[in-house]
Scaffold this active site. Sequence first.
Site, mmCIF file in Angstrom:
data_model
loop_
_atom_site.group_PDB
_atom_site.id
_atom_site.type_symbol
_atom_site.label_atom_id
_atom_site.label_comp_id
_atom_site.label_asym_id
_atom_site.label_seq_id
_atom_site.Cartn_x
_atom_site.Cartn_y
_atom_site.Cartn_z
ATOM 1 N N SER A 131 0.817 -1.222 0.000
ATOM 2 C CA SER A 131 0.000 0.000 0.000
ATOM 3 C C SER A 131 0.846 1.265 0.000
ATOM 4 C CB SER A 131 -0.902 0.018 1.239
ATOM 5 O OG SER A 131 -1.686 -1.146 1.287
ATOM 6 N N THR A 157 0.881 -10.007 -11.444
ATOM 7 C CA THR A 157 -0.022 -10.680 -12.376
ATOM 8 C C THR A 157 0.581 -10.651 -13.779
ATOM 9 O OG1 THR A 157 -1.850 -9.963 -11.011
ATOM 10 C CG2 THR A 157 -2.415 -10.697 -13.236
ATOM 11 N N GLU A 242 -7.207 1.763 -13.412
ATOM 12 C CA GLU A 242 -7.121 0.407 -12.859
ATOM 13 C C GLU A 242 -8.255 0.158 -11.862
ATOM 14 O OE1 GLU A 242 -3.174 -0.678 -11.619
ATOM 15 O OE2 GLU A 242 -3.916 -2.222 -10.268
ATOM 16 N N ARG A 243 -8.494 1.124 -10.995
ATOM 17 C CA ARG A 243 -9.534 0.956 -9.965
ATOM 18 C C ARG A 243 -10.931 0.949 -10.570
ATOM 19 N NH1 ARG A 243 -5.934 4.581 -5.765
ATOM 20 N NH2 ARG A 243 -4.556 2.817 -5.327
ATOM 21 N N ARG A 268 -34.532 -25.203 -7.582
ATOM 22 C CA ARG A 268 -34.334 -26.068 -6.408
ATOM 23 C C ARG A 268 -35.573 -26.035 -5.504
ATOM 24 N NH1 ARG A 268 -30.871 -30.032 -4.280
ATOM 25 N NH2 ARG A 268 -30.797 -29.813 -2.003
ATOM 26 N N GLY A 339 -26.712 -23.414 -0.817
ATOM 27 C CA GLY A 339 -26.509 -24.469 0.167
ATOM 28 C C GLY A 339 -25.189 -25.184 -0.059
ATOM 29 N N GLY A 364 -5.126 -1.291 -4.651
ATOM 30 C CA GLY A 364 -5.448 -0.352 -3.559
ATOM 31 C C GLY A 364 -6.521 -0.993 -2.695
ATOM 32 N N THR A 365 -6.184 -1.263 -1.426
ATOM 33 C CA THR A 365 -7.129 -1.976 -0.545
ATOM 34 C C THR A 365 -8.325 -1.077 -0.188
ATOM 35 O OG1 THR A 365 -6.075 -1.180 1.471
ATOM 36 C CG2 THR A 365 -5.190 -3.227 0.518
HETATM 37 C C1 LIG Z 1 -3.542 -12.074 -6.719
HETATM 38 C C2 LIG Z 1 -2.860 -10.748 -6.619
HETATM 39 C C3 LIG Z 1 -2.457 -10.086 -7.768
HETATM 40 C C4 LIG Z 1 -1.759 -8.882 -7.693
HETATM 41 N N1 LIG Z 1 -1.290 -8.302 -8.843
HETATM 42 C C5 LIG Z 1 -0.425 -7.251 -8.732
HETATM 43 C C6 LIG Z 1 0.252 -6.747 -9.883
HETATM 44 O O1 LIG Z 1 0.028 -7.199 -11.006
HETATM 45 N N2 LIG Z 1 1.149 -5.752 -9.716
HETATM 46 C C7 LIG Z 1 1.430 -5.215 -8.488
HETATM 47 O O2 LIG Z 1 2.264 -4.330 -8.411
HETATM 48 N N3 LIG Z 1 0.785 -5.646 -7.389
HETATM 49 C C8 LIG Z 1 -0.116 -6.661 -7.474
HETATM 50 N N4 LIG Z 1 -0.754 -7.139 -6.354
HETATM 51 C C9 LIG Z 1 -0.457 -6.524 -5.059
HETATM 52 C C10 LIG Z 1 -1.609 -5.757 -4.454
HETATM 53 O O3 LIG Z 1 -1.867 -4.582 -5.162
HETATM 54 C C11 LIG Z 1 -1.246 -5.539 -2.979
HETATM 55 O O4 LIG Z 1 -1.390 -6.790 -2.336
HETATM 56 C C12 LIG Z 1 -2.068 -4.478 -2.316
HETATM 57 O O5 LIG Z 1 -1.772 -3.222 -2.822
HETATM 58 C C13 LIG Z 1 -1.857 -4.448 -0.799
HETATM 59 O O6 LIG Z 1 -0.492 -4.417 -0.476
HETATM 60 P P1 LIG Z 1 0.107 -5.482 0.574
HETATM 61 O O7 LIG Z 1 -0.366 -6.822 0.169
HETATM 62 O O8 LIG Z 1 1.545 -5.252 0.701
HETATM 63 O O9 LIG Z 1 -0.615 -5.148 1.935
HETATM 64 P P2 LIG Z 1 -0.127 -4.008 3.035
HETATM 65 O O10 LIG Z 1 0.104 -2.723 2.365
HETATM 66 O O11 LIG Z 1 0.974 -4.570 3.844
HETATM 67 O O12 LIG Z 1 -1.446 -3.934 3.903
HETATM 68 C C14 LIG Z 1 -1.804 -4.923 4.906
HETATM 69 C C15 LIG Z 1 -3.097 -4.459 5.556
HETATM 70 O O13 LIG Z 1 -2.890 -3.179 6.168
HETATM 71 C C16 LIG Z 1 -3.829 -2.249 5.663
HETATM 72 N N5 LIG Z 1 -3.226 -0.906 5.595
HETATM 73 C C17 LIG Z 1 -2.065 -0.538 5.001
HETATM 74 N N6 LIG Z 1 -1.890 0.789 5.095
HETATM 75 C C18 LIG Z 1 -2.962 1.272 5.767
HETATM 76 C C19 LIG Z 1 -3.396 2.564 6.175
HETATM 77 N N7 LIG Z 1 -2.678 3.665 5.872
HETATM 78 N N8 LIG Z 1 -4.556 2.679 6.840
HETATM 79 C C20 LIG Z 1 -5.300 1.586 7.133
HETATM 80 N N9 LIG Z 1 -4.958 0.334 6.769
HETATM 81 C C21 LIG Z 1 -3.823 0.185 6.090
HETATM 82 C C22 LIG Z 1 -4.185 -2.758 4.289
HETATM 83 O O14 LIG Z 1 -5.418 -2.239 3.840
HETATM 84 C C23 LIG Z 1 -4.241 -4.249 4.543
HETATM 85 O O15 LIG Z 1 -5.454 -4.587 5.130
HETATM 86 C C24 LIG Z 1 -1.509 -8.303 -6.415
HETATM 87 C C25 LIG Z 1 -1.952 -8.946 -5.268
HETATM 88 C C26 LIG Z 1 -2.599 -10.161 -5.343
HETATM 89 C C27 LIG Z 1 -3.017 -10.832 -4.076
#
Ligand SMILES: Cc1cc2nc3c(=O)[nH]c(=O)nc-3n(C[C@H](O)[C@H](O)[C@H](O)COP(=O)(O)OP(=O)(O)OC[C@H]3O[C@@H](n4cnc5c(N)ncnc54)[C@H](O)[C@@H]3O)c2cc1C
Length: 379
Positions: A131, A157, A242-243, A268, A339, A364-365
């Site tokens: 993130s 990906t 993207e989003r 069903r 079910g 972006g989560t």
């Molecule tokens: C199947 C898959 C495909 C993907 N494809 C790509 C790709 O093609 N290219 C690429 O670059 N990335 C890719 N990603 C990565 C994806 O974009 C990241 O997983 C995502 O951005 C979150 O980053 P992280 O996993 O490091 O989690 P982190 O950033 O470590 O976050 C962990 C948790 O903390 C929370 N958090 C973090 N910061 C804050 C904050 N400021 N406030 C509140 N909560 C917070 C997050 O929401 C999450 O719940 C992919 C991921 C998956 C699982």
Amino acid sequence: MPFSEDHELFRESLKRFVQEEILPHVEEWEEKEETPRSLFEQMGELGFLGAEYPPEYGGGGADFRMSVVLAEELARCRSGGVAFGVIVHTDMSSPWLVHFGTEAQKRRYLPDIILGRKICALAITEPDTGSDMAALSTRAVRDGDDWVLTGAKTFITNGVNGDLYFVAARTRDGGPRRERLSQFLVERDTPGFSVGRKLKKTGMLASDTAELVFDEVRVPGENLLGAEGQGFAQLVSGLQRERLMAAVLCVSAARQALEDCAEYLNQRHAFGRPLSRFQALAHRLADMATEAEAARQLTYHAASLFASGQECTRVVSMAKLYATEMANRVAYHAVQMHGGYGYMREYAVERFARDYRLWPIASGTSEIMREIISRDLLR
Ligand SMILES: Cc1cc2nc3c(=O)[nH]c(=O)nc-3n(C[C@H](O)[C@H](O)[C@H](O)COP(=O)(O)OP(=O)(O)OC[C@H]3O[C@@H](n4cnc5c(N)ncnc54)[C@H](O)[C@@H]3O)c2cc1C
């Protein structure tokens, strides 16, 4: 969102393509955990991959709505992974080249991208940084006319099958945080670059996801995308598309799950009548459909703002947040309505629930979307 006759014609040919060329192979691709390169080439030949790109590079010169149609129809292929892999290529990586690339870069790469001969991937996320994009640590150091990249990426990906990687790297240590990153175009066969593990996932099985390793990867200066130090700004602007695409995929797949549910409830029987006659289930279906429609309208609104070039970050973030979480609520209830069958691999809602669990995380989560929206409100 108004779609013209051209959009609808494009939709019809995509629908046919999904029915005839994707659906029959989805089980096999899910099993193999990848989508074959031939699908990209087939889609490229038919003009599905470059609908929006300028005609001088082989594109269709259409507007953003055409890309919305692409995502809507691909989302109905019964594999979130196939749709994800293709949309990463068309909307989550290569648009950066069109917007920020030099004429020489576009001439070199775009025709093959549009024809599906070069598969694209976006490499931002790292083992220690997701993130907090500005904190990434893959480093690019200038050496004469070249840049030398060192670091690692994960969760990428199309990472396994990619040919051209859009790689975000740190080019400065000092100065404003947002001016420390740059983007590079890295070709697969560049010495020092390697694909690490192919990662095992919960869902999106037909999309390959990989770790990438950069061990003193030397890329020529002309492979810098745009200006040095502009990487963060480029990524932020590209992330809006993207989003939006994530939201479009979620809305379309949720609508399909609703159709599956309606059919199942009618067919069903329990306690001597169809499930659809139980008000608890019928009303739940009504709630799910209402949420899906609300998400669709919000997504179309955000897409219209984006298409007309207006500032739309807050609304796009809202659409991404709401549509991806809506899809997961719909998925939960869709499985419940089916079910025990909803927990079985042969039922489409089971895969939908696994695949679309990704979307409140990737691009972006949900927490980051709430952060963007609330910061804008409280400014
Ligand atoms: C199947 C898959 C495909 C993907 N494809 C790509 C790709 O093609 N290219 C690429 O670059 N990335 C890719 N990603 C990565 C994806 O974009 C990241 O997983 C995502 O951005 C979150 O980053 P992280 O996993 O490091 O989690 P982190 O950033 O470590 O976050 C962990 C948790 O903390 C929370 N958090 C973090 N910061 C804050 C904050 N400021 N406030 C509140 N909560 C917070 C997050 O929401 C999450 O719940 C992919 C991921 C998956 C699982």
